[in-house]
Scaffold this motif. Sequence first.
Motif, PDB file in Angstrom:
ATOM      1  N   CYS A 188      -8.647  -4.612 -11.388  1.00  0.00           N
ATOM      2  CA  CYS A 188      -8.337  -5.176 -10.075  1.00  0.00           C
ATOM      3  C   CYS A 188      -7.094  -4.524  -9.471  1.00  0.00           C
ATOM      4  CB  CYS A 188      -8.147  -6.688 -10.187  1.00  0.00           C
ATOM      5  SG  CYS A 188      -9.664  -7.595 -10.555  1.00  0.00           S
ATOM      6  N   GLU A 189      -6.105  -4.197 -10.310  1.00  0.00           N
ATOM      7  CA  GLU A 189      -4.911  -3.541  -9.795  1.00  0.00           C
ATOM      8  C   GLU A 189      -5.250  -2.152  -9.266  1.00  0.00           C
ATOM      9  OE1 GLU A 189      -2.096  -3.632 -12.962  1.00  0.00           O
ATOM     10  OE2 GLU A 189      -1.408  -5.674 -12.511  1.00  0.00           O
ATOM     11  N   ALA A 190      -6.174  -1.465  -9.929  1.00  0.00           N
ATOM     12  CA  ALA A 190      -6.584  -0.145  -9.457  1.00  0.00           C
ATOM     13  C   ALA A 190      -7.253  -0.250  -8.090  1.00  0.00           C
ATOM     14  CB  ALA A 190      -7.528   0.505 -10.458  1.00  0.00           C
ATOM     15  N   ARG A 191      -7.924  -1.381  -7.833  1.00  0.00           N
ATOM     16  CA  ARG A 191      -8.643  -1.562  -6.566  1.00  0.00           C
ATOM     17  C   ARG A 191      -7.756  -2.176  -5.482  1.00  0.00           C
ATOM     18  NH1 ARG A 191     -10.228  -2.026  -2.345  1.00  0.00           N
ATOM     19  NH2 ARG A 191     -12.292  -2.501  -1.513  1.00  0.00           N
TER      20      ARG A 191
ATOM     21  N   GLY B 241      -1.289   8.532  -3.608  1.00  0.00           N
ATOM     22  CA  GLY B 241      -0.925   7.584  -4.663  1.00  0.00           C
ATOM     23  C   GLY B 241       0.126   8.090  -5.613  1.00  0.00           C
ATOM     24  N   ALA B 242       0.518   9.343  -5.499  1.00  0.00           N
ATOM     25  CA  ALA B 242       1.475   9.905  -6.459  1.00  0.00           C
ATOM     26  C   ALA B 242       2.890   9.485  -6.117  1.00  0.00           C
ATOM     27  CB  ALA B 242       1.370  11.430  -6.455  1.00  0.00           C
TER      28      ALA B 242
ATOM     29  N   MET C   5       0.849  -1.192   0.000  1.00  0.00           N
ATOM     30  CA  MET C   5       0.000   0.000   0.000  1.00  0.00           C
ATOM     31  C   MET C   5       0.883   1.241   0.000  1.00  0.00           C
ATOM     32  SD  MET C   5      -2.818   1.177   2.827  1.00  0.00           S
ATOM     33  CE  MET C   5      -3.878  -0.217   2.485  1.00  0.00           C
ATOM     34  N   ASP C   6       0.571   2.240  -0.846  1.00  0.00           N
ATOM     35  CA  ASP C   6       1.322   3.479  -0.891  1.00  0.00           C
ATOM     36  C   ASP C   6       1.135   4.267   0.406  1.00  0.00           C
ATOM     37  OD1 ASP C   6       2.236   3.048  -3.440  1.00  0.00           O
ATOM     38  OD2 ASP C   6       0.562   4.079  -4.399  1.00  0.00           O
TER      39      ASP C   6
ATOM     40  N   LEU D 166     -17.659  -4.319  -8.256  1.00  0.00           N
ATOM     41  CA  LEU D 166     -16.468  -4.302  -9.102  1.00  0.00           C
ATOM     42  C   LEU D 166     -16.679  -5.176 -10.330  1.00  0.00           C
ATOM     43  CD1 LEU D 166     -13.436  -3.678  -9.621  1.00  0.00           C
ATOM     44  CD2 LEU D 166     -12.897  -5.699  -8.254  1.00  0.00           C
ATOM     45  N   ALA D 167     -17.241  -6.378 -10.136  1.00  0.00           N
ATOM     46  CA  ALA D 167     -17.504  -7.269 -11.274  1.00  0.00           C
ATOM     47  C   ALA D 167     -18.491  -6.633 -12.241  1.00  0.00           C
ATOM     48  CB  ALA D 167     -18.037  -8.611 -10.766  1.00  0.00           C
TER      49      ALA D 167
END
Length: 533
Positions: A332-335, A121-122, A1-2, A366-367
């Motif tokens: 999924c990667e974005a989540r 997130g940056a 996690m960032d 999400l799905a």
Amino acid sequence: MDTRPLGDLLDTLGEPTLRLLTAPAGLTVPVSEVLLYDAHAPLPPRAPGALLLAVGVRADEAGQLVGEAAAAGMAGLVVRGADGPGDGPVAEAERHRLALLAIDEDATWHHVHLLLAEAIGARPAPAGGGAALNDLFSLVNAVAAAVGGATVVEDPRQRILAYSTVPGQPVDEPRRQGILGRQVPDSPENTEQYRVLFASQSPVRLAALGEGELPRLAVAVRAGGETLGSLWAVDDGTLTPDADAALVRGASTAALLLLRARAAAELTRHLTGDLLRRLLEGTAEPDAAARDLGLAPDTPVRVAAFALDRTVSAPDGEQAALRLLDLVRLSCEARYGRHACVLVDGVVYALLPVTGEGGPERQRRLAEDIVRRAEQALRVLVRAGLGEVVPELAEVRDSRRDADLVLRVLGPAETVAAVREVRSRVVLFRLTEVMRAGREVRAGAWREVLAYDDAHGTDYARTLVCWLDAGGDMARAAKLLAVHPNTCRYRLRQAQAQLGIDLDDPDERLVLWLQLRTLAGLRGGASAAPPTG
């Protein structure tokens, strides 16, 4: 996690967006996420590193919330209505060693939430080429020092990959907004500048596009004729005399780092995909797999399966399936950050960790979002099945089997379902498979009923199914058959007399009903499908 140090967030956003009231634990406290306070829902019991936005709570009423946020391990609380360092529950915040911040009266909470989330997130992602992306940040700082101006490196879609942080170098609002959103603001003028930049083989000087903006010096980043991105420096009139040459040297190094990041990301995706494939097959060691995927061994998980409509023909179907894999993976990667997705026999499988309350519901949404966007992008119907949540990776094959069965039983108008929503259909489907495979369960009166109907033109099989579907209610059965109840009674008496069926025996009723429903494919009011096996 960032995570970002609190001080970095304050430097990035600055006043009037965000003001510091007190930071008793210092400005190096890591901030990992931004949460919106909901007066109608309890705070999470543990949320280390979170910033809580006190939506609907004035600063002078936030004392209790300070204690609750501190108890959850949060990094700080953001309030509205505090004009200076002495306003708000500063004493409570200092007693609990919780940072207290304030936003401007005119700021909207959703905008502040967006800015903070983007600022956190940056940073370069730690997985999938993370080392190379960390090196990009070091590179742009070195280039910024060499050229004498703030520098960023972008990909071909104008997404900012890394930016310099050399103190004292001036920046303008477009650069600040680009860093916060990790995306260069779109405009016709920007589009024209990129056209000029990518058409040139050498650095180009680009004029300021509006009032308050600064000119730019930019060069395309290329490798073997492929454009990998671009390198930009803010030109406030103090660039070094050899800034052009320094930017070209920086672009050459950036090309190597971008290629390395791409290769590392592809390797990571391949390895996690192969690991998920082995988990689904039951050949991977669960504890080791959990470590490699960054999951705790006891993390509840579920499998989501995505498939194209079966009418898509190969080779179009193969290409569409690969595009679907990319879309599912990116979503999924974005989540979830680094994520395991794999394409197996035309089906895309994603491993979804279940965390916090409402996790399964969020995954269903999400799905639904993935299916909706996939259909828009691929112009093909896409369906999704969600397996049952299992308590650990060791049981992931069960969730995969659930997800596969959901895809098998979805109706023509259905696109997304979780296994518990279609449980009865799944059970009947599995019963059909079992009954078709066993000679002893394929035998019975159901065949005699169908044969009698075929030979004599009667409709006893459908009458029996409708009566059984109606729970023995003659009026409901007659309505399903679109006949008078007396006709239904007559048919049932004749079926018993001609075929020796004992409808008073509950076991015989149950077996006959299951066989007609599963093996003959009959439903109340529907026609019989030819039996198989």
